[in-house]
Scaffold this motif. Sequence first.
Motif, mmCIF file in Angstrom:
data_model
loop_
_atom_site.group_PDB
_atom_site.id
_atom_site.type_symbol
_atom_site.label_atom_id
_atom_site.label_comp_id
_atom_site.label_asym_id
_atom_site.label_seq_id
_atom_site.Cartn_x
_atom_site.Cartn_y
_atom_site.Cartn_z
ATOM 1 N N GLN A 51 0.831 -1.209 0.000
ATOM 2 C CA GLN A 51 0.000 0.000 0.000
ATOM 3 C C GLN A 51 0.863 1.255 0.000
ATOM 4 O O GLN A 51 1.845 1.340 0.741
ATOM 5 N N HIS A 53 1.540 5.079 0.913
ATOM 6 C CA HIS A 53 1.132 5.967 2.001
ATOM 7 C C HIS A 53 1.690 7.358 1.766
ATOM 8 O O HIS A 53 2.837 7.508 1.351
ATOM 9 N N CYS A 65 0.836 0.438 9.106
ATOM 10 C CA CYS A 65 -0.020 0.504 7.917
ATOM 11 C C CYS A 65 -1.457 0.283 8.361
ATOM 12 O O CYS A 65 -1.765 -0.742 8.956
ATOM 13 N N VAL A 67 -3.883 -0.303 6.529
ATOM 14 C CA VAL A 67 -4.550 -1.262 5.654
ATOM 15 C C VAL A 67 -4.371 -2.687 6.179
ATOM 16 O O VAL A 67 -5.328 -3.439 6.334
#
Length: 84
Positions: A51, A53, A65, A67
């Motif tokens: 992901q 950021h 994170c 996610v």
Amino acid sequence: MDAQYPDPLTAEERREMIGPVTLPGGLTVDEIIEAVESYDESIGFCMKCGQEHYCVEPDGRGLVCEVCGSASVYGAEEILIMVG
Ligand SMILES: [Zn+2]
């Protein structure tokens, strides 16, 4: 509770100890380099799920994170060093 778990190792130390890291699926070195070059954006990546950021310091290490919940978010410059 502090949501950050600072990585005790610098990127250089980590690379020496455990070798170059492997980028998570879908993430390429080109993307990391692009992120490093976009200074204004402060982009980092999660080394677990890939992901992207924003607002990650270039030398950010081991940030959480949101996610995947892993403390695996690193600034783009740090990742470049880690992949060797
Ligand atoms: Zn993640």
